[in-house]
Design a protein around this motif. Sequence first.
Motif, PDB file in Angstrom:
ATOM      1  N   SER A  10      -6.358 -22.338   5.656  1.00 20.22           N
ATOM      2  CA  SER A  10      -5.312 -21.331   5.226  1.00 20.22           C
ATOM      3  C   SER A  10      -5.810 -20.336   4.027  1.00 20.22           C
ATOM      4  O   SER A  10      -5.403 -19.315   4.151  1.00 20.22           O
ATOM      5  N   TRP A  11      -6.662 -21.201   2.973  1.00 19.59           N
ATOM      6  CA  TRP A  11      -7.057 -20.336   2.020  1.00 19.59           C
ATOM      7  C   TRP A  11      -7.895 -19.301   2.510  1.00 19.59           C
ATOM      8  O   TRP A  11      -7.566 -17.799   2.168  1.00 19.59           O
ATOM      9  N   TRP A  13      -7.841 -17.338   5.442  1.00 17.95           N
ATOM     10  CA  TRP A  13      -7.190 -16.268   6.074  1.00 17.95           C
ATOM     11  C   TRP A  13      -6.250 -15.496   5.204  1.00 17.95           C
ATOM     12  O   TRP A  13      -5.770 -14.569   5.226  1.00 17.95           O
ATOM     13  N   GLU A  14      -5.614 -16.449   4.264  1.00 14.60           N
ATOM     14  CA  GLU A  14      -4.608 -15.631   3.056  1.00 14.60           C
ATOM     15  C   GLU A  14      -5.234 -14.786   2.387  1.00 14.60           C
ATOM     16  O   GLU A  14      -4.864 -13.690   2.181  1.00 14.60           O
ATOM     17  N   ASN A  15      -6.517 -15.040   2.165  1.00 10.65           N
ATOM     18  CA  ASN A  15      -7.473 -14.139   1.254  1.00 10.65           C
ATOM     19  C   ASN A  15      -7.796 -12.930   2.115  1.00 10.65           C
ATOM     20  O   ASN A  15      -7.823 -11.802   1.604  1.00 10.65           O
ATOM     21  N   GLU A  17      -6.055 -11.785   4.679  1.00 11.20           N
ATOM     22  CA  GLU A  17      -4.801 -10.903   4.791  1.00 11.20           C
ATOM     23  C   GLU A  17      -4.659 -10.270   3.410  1.00 11.20           C
ATOM     24  O   GLU A  17      -4.183  -8.884   3.620  1.00 11.20           O
ATOM     25  N   ARG A  18      -4.839 -10.623   2.326  1.00 15.10           N
ATOM     26  CA  ARG A  18      -4.543 -10.156   1.028  1.00 15.10           C
ATOM     27  C   ARG A  18      -5.466  -8.702   0.966  1.00 15.10           C
ATOM     28  O   ARG A  18      -5.078  -8.015   0.389  1.00 15.10           O
ATOM     29  N   MET A  19      -6.670  -9.060   1.246  1.00 16.73           N
ATOM     30  CA  MET A  19      -7.802  -8.027   1.128  1.00 16.73           C
ATOM     31  C   MET A  19      -7.235  -6.836   2.170  1.00 16.73           C
ATOM     32  O   MET A  19      -7.498  -5.488   1.975  1.00 16.73           O
ATOM     33  N   LYS A  21      -4.584  -6.058   3.480  1.00 18.57           N
ATOM     34  CA  LYS A  21      -3.205  -5.490   3.075  1.00 18.57           C
ATOM     35  C   LYS A  21      -3.611  -4.431   1.853  1.00 18.57           C
ATOM     36  O   LYS A  21      -2.860  -3.125   1.965  1.00 18.57           O
ATOM     37  N   ALA A  22      -4.448  -4.721   1.020  1.00 22.27           N
ATOM     38  CA  ALA A  22      -4.580  -3.935  -0.343  1.00 22.27           C
ATOM     39  C   ALA A  22      -5.432  -2.758   0.238  1.00 22.27           C
ATOM     40  O   ALA A  22      -5.279  -1.704  -0.588  1.00 22.27           O
TER      41      ALA A  22
END
Length: 307
Positions: A10-11, A13-15, A17-19, A21-22
């Motif tokens: 989870s950690w 793919w959350e990172n 996703e965050r990159m 989106k940025a």
Amino acid sequence: WGSQHEVSWSWLWENVERMLKALMGKPAAQEKALAKLYSSLDEAALMVIRKEVYQKFFALAPAGQDYFKQSTTRLYFIADKLVAMTLDMYKEPKRMVEDISALGLRHVGYGIPTDLFGPFVTGCVQVVRMLTDDDAAEEAFRWSLNLISRMLTRVINEGSTIVMKAINVNSAKMLKKAVACAPRGKRAIWMLNVQVGTQSISPLMWAIETGSLESAKAIIQDLLTIRADRDRYYYGMDSMFERHPDVIQRLCLDAPALMPILLDGLIWRSRVSENGQRRVNYYIKHLMVDAHGDFNKTVEWITDNQD
């Protein structure tokens, strides 16, 4: 698979996703800003880039001077190519991945340390900052060049095999030690192919092209040594000619001193003599016919070499 794996997954793919989106929507705007900057540069500004890039880089990393010994014209060409690549990364990213992978493999052959890429990128960004006050254009240039740098670093790290390192110092002893680590069935591949993505480089051809003839000699001798275990025999002749059908031509042109080594390797001599005679096998199939069953050009190449 347990709770720790779940948290880690989870950690990750959350990172990601965050990159993502940025960066969503930014490359298109950055491409326009960078194209606008380059279109505004005249010949004088381009000459500033060609000269200042190396001055800034050498000030940040003096060791880099050992790897830029080409003529001024060649250095200016490299700087121009660098400028073009930063914009092409936005326009044609798929093609650029292929080109950068091929470029990275050449850097493997040159033995370029990856820790020089950071200072080089910094020096280039400093030069661009001298030429514009547009923060968007500067950020676009920095982002593209950083991406190219990371890709080159990855390719070099993946392609810097122990065989390539031995070739870079032209050490037959190091090369023999390197291939001794290879599984018997993979031994020939280690000396004939280094693959990163869709791009590849041949350690044997690189050794010949760069004049590392001690390493090239050791590779040819190792490939043409017959080995065996309980299951099968291993002989690198077929692999060598399949990878390099023109190996005879390349040796005639670039390393004629290695021709006797290769031809000797195509002969097997029995250690046992019978009635004063010894059995000898000549493996000349690849000298007579090519992969399509047609006559090979080997005789023509040797004749052209006046041998």
